[in-house]
Design an enzyme around this catalytic site. Structure first.
Site, mmCIF file in Angstrom:
data_model
loop_
_atom_site.group_PDB
_atom_site.id
_atom_site.type_symbol
_atom_site.label_atom_id
_atom_site.label_comp_id
_atom_site.label_asym_id
_atom_site.label_seq_id
_atom_site.Cartn_x
_atom_site.Cartn_y
_atom_site.Cartn_z
ATOM 1 N N GLU A 1 38.596 32.886 30.708
ATOM 2 C CA GLU A 1 39.110 32.623 29.329
ATOM 3 C C GLU A 1 38.101 33.288 28.240
ATOM 4 O OE1 GLU A 1 40.029 28.370 29.262
ATOM 5 O OE2 GLU A 1 41.891 28.025 30.749
ATOM 6 N N ASN B 1 39.699 35.764 35.305
ATOM 7 C CA ASN B 1 40.812 34.449 35.121
ATOM 8 C C ASN B 1 41.555 34.458 33.489
ATOM 9 O OD1 ASN B 1 42.527 32.906 36.764
ATOM 10 N ND2 ASN B 1 41.366 31.476 36.027
ATOM 11 N N HIS C 1 50.297 29.174 33.113
ATOM 12 C CA HIS C 1 50.842 28.714 32.558
ATOM 13 C C HIS C 1 51.676 28.513 32.072
ATOM 14 C CE1 HIS C 1 47.546 25.518 33.948
ATOM 15 N NE2 HIS C 1 46.430 26.344 33.384
ATOM 16 N N GLU D 1 47.102 29.463 38.663
ATOM 17 C CA GLU D 1 47.056 27.843 37.951
ATOM 18 C C GLU D 1 48.780 27.947 37.771
ATOM 19 O OE1 GLU D 1 44.255 27.204 34.770
ATOM 20 O OE2 GLU D 1 42.801 28.465 36.068
ATOM 21 N N ASP E 1 52.350 26.351 36.469
ATOM 22 C CA ASP E 1 53.076 24.555 36.368
ATOM 23 C C ASP E 1 53.819 25.388 35.179
ATOM 24 O OD1 ASP E 1 51.323 24.995 33.709
ATOM 25 O OD2 ASP E 1 49.756 23.286 34.792
#
Length: 361
Positions: free
Chosen positions: A169, A210, A246, A275, A277
């Site tokens: 990030e 990432n 996300h 990641e 979701d």
């Protein structure tokens, strides 16, 4: 994003990590490529047939205390990622005093169940120990501290980590570099340094950058692309790009994800959904769950359509332990299973995609 404390085929390097393990649902051929036992229909087993590891982030408290959680984590997935226990504030809460216990337990769990481990994460602006964030360090001191941390952690897990999220990030949504302690004190060169140090410490691990909100083609993903091109020209040992995934049903799914991932694929880089979701406004209902299934489906299909996409990881698999409600007010139910471990339409969508893709390798 902060997680509160709470296709290229899998190759010979990955197979070497698994060599000492007892394989449960999976077998491996001489090239280290997973193939499915005909009786196995889990996401992990179906993914191996398609050349993609299907993984989950793991909550270590749940793993220790919740038997159904532990059983599902062991049986459903072929890789695992630590939610928190490899982050700096956990592994070095006091300067020079390391605590690897929880992280080692996860690695041991994975090896016992024939799973690979994604290390998360060596360098981030968040979840740093207080001694670091409150210390009055010079640039030279901070650089030495960072190098020691990356070297010590990567060496501790050397030979046991498949992929590392080395740098996490570092971009703002507009494509500018995040104004973190690292950029302020060390300048943008800290990113290349982190990859070089990680590679020196564990030359066989795959090293990823990432980030979130880089699923589609946008200012942020393009800035990351430009950075990766620059790093590659400088011979920085970066091997892959992690796309977090996300999502929320309140926004359009990133239908250009395959186009975006192809840009990195064309550079010779691996990619991964790291990641995934898909949160929904609460309360959830059948319509929202169908929209959620579309979001998961779009992410996985993007990976399956990308030759060098190696893995697809969900950020937790049950709503019982989701980070979402504590972070996004009024939203939740973001995972493949509900709080009672009942599979949702999103689970079926991923399973159907993997069944269709099973012949691609």
């Amino acid at each position: 994003m902060r997680k509160p404390i709470k296709a290229v085929l899998v190759g010979t390097a990955a197979a070497a990590l698994l060599a000492p393990c007892t394989i449960n649902a999976f077998a491996h051929d001489d090239h280290g490529r997973g193939h499915q036992d005909t009786r196995a229909t889990t996401l992990g087993a179906l993914g191996l047939r398609s050349g993609v590891r299907i993984g989950t982030a793991v909550d270590m408290a749940a793993l220790a205390d919740d038997a159904p959680y532990r059983a599902k984590a062991a049986s459903e997935f072929s890789s695992v990622t630590p939610e928190n226990v490899m982050k700096w504030e956990v592994v070095e809460p006091a300067r020079g005093q390391y605590d690897w216990k929880a992280a080692d337990e996860l690695v041991d769990f994975a090896r016992a169940n024939g799973q690979l481990v994604r290390g998360h994460t060596l360098l981030w602006h968040n979840q740093l120990p207080a001694w670091l964030t409150t210390g009055d360090f010079t640039a030279d001191e901070l650089r030495a501290i960072l190098r020691k941390h990356i070297t010590d952690e990567a060496r501790h897990f050397k030979g046991r980590i498949w992929q590392w999220d080395v740098v996490n990030e570092v971009f703002n949504d507009d494509g500018t570099l995040r104004d973190s302690i690292w950029l302020q004190k060390l300048g943008p060169g800290y990113i290349a340094d982190a990859f070089r140090w990680a590679h020196e410490a564990d030359p066989k691990a795959k090293l990823f950058i990432n980030d979130y909100n880089i699923e589609g083609v946008n200012a942020k993903s393009t800035a990351l692309y430009d950075l990766v091109v620059k790093l590659r020209k400088q011979h920085v040992p970066i091997h892959g790009v992690g796309i977090q995934g996300h999502l929320s049903v309140q926004y359009n799914a990133p239908h250009d994800i395959a186009e975006n991932m192809k840009r990195f694929d064309d550079l010779g880089l691996e990619t991964a959904i790291t990641e995934a979701d898909v949160r929904v406004p609460m309360p959830s209902d059948s319509t929202k769950q169908e929209a959620q299934a579309e979001g998961y489906d779009v992410l996985l299909r993007g990976c399956l359509l990308t030759r060098k996409c190696t893995d697809f990881t969900v950020w937790g698999f049950t709503d019982k332990y989701s980070w979402v409600p504590d972070t996004f007010e009024g939203e939740g139910a973001a995972n493949l299973f509900d709080e009672d471990y009942k599979a949702k339409p999103a689970y079926s969508a991923l399973r159907d995609d993997l069944l269709l893709a099973g012949g691609r390798n």
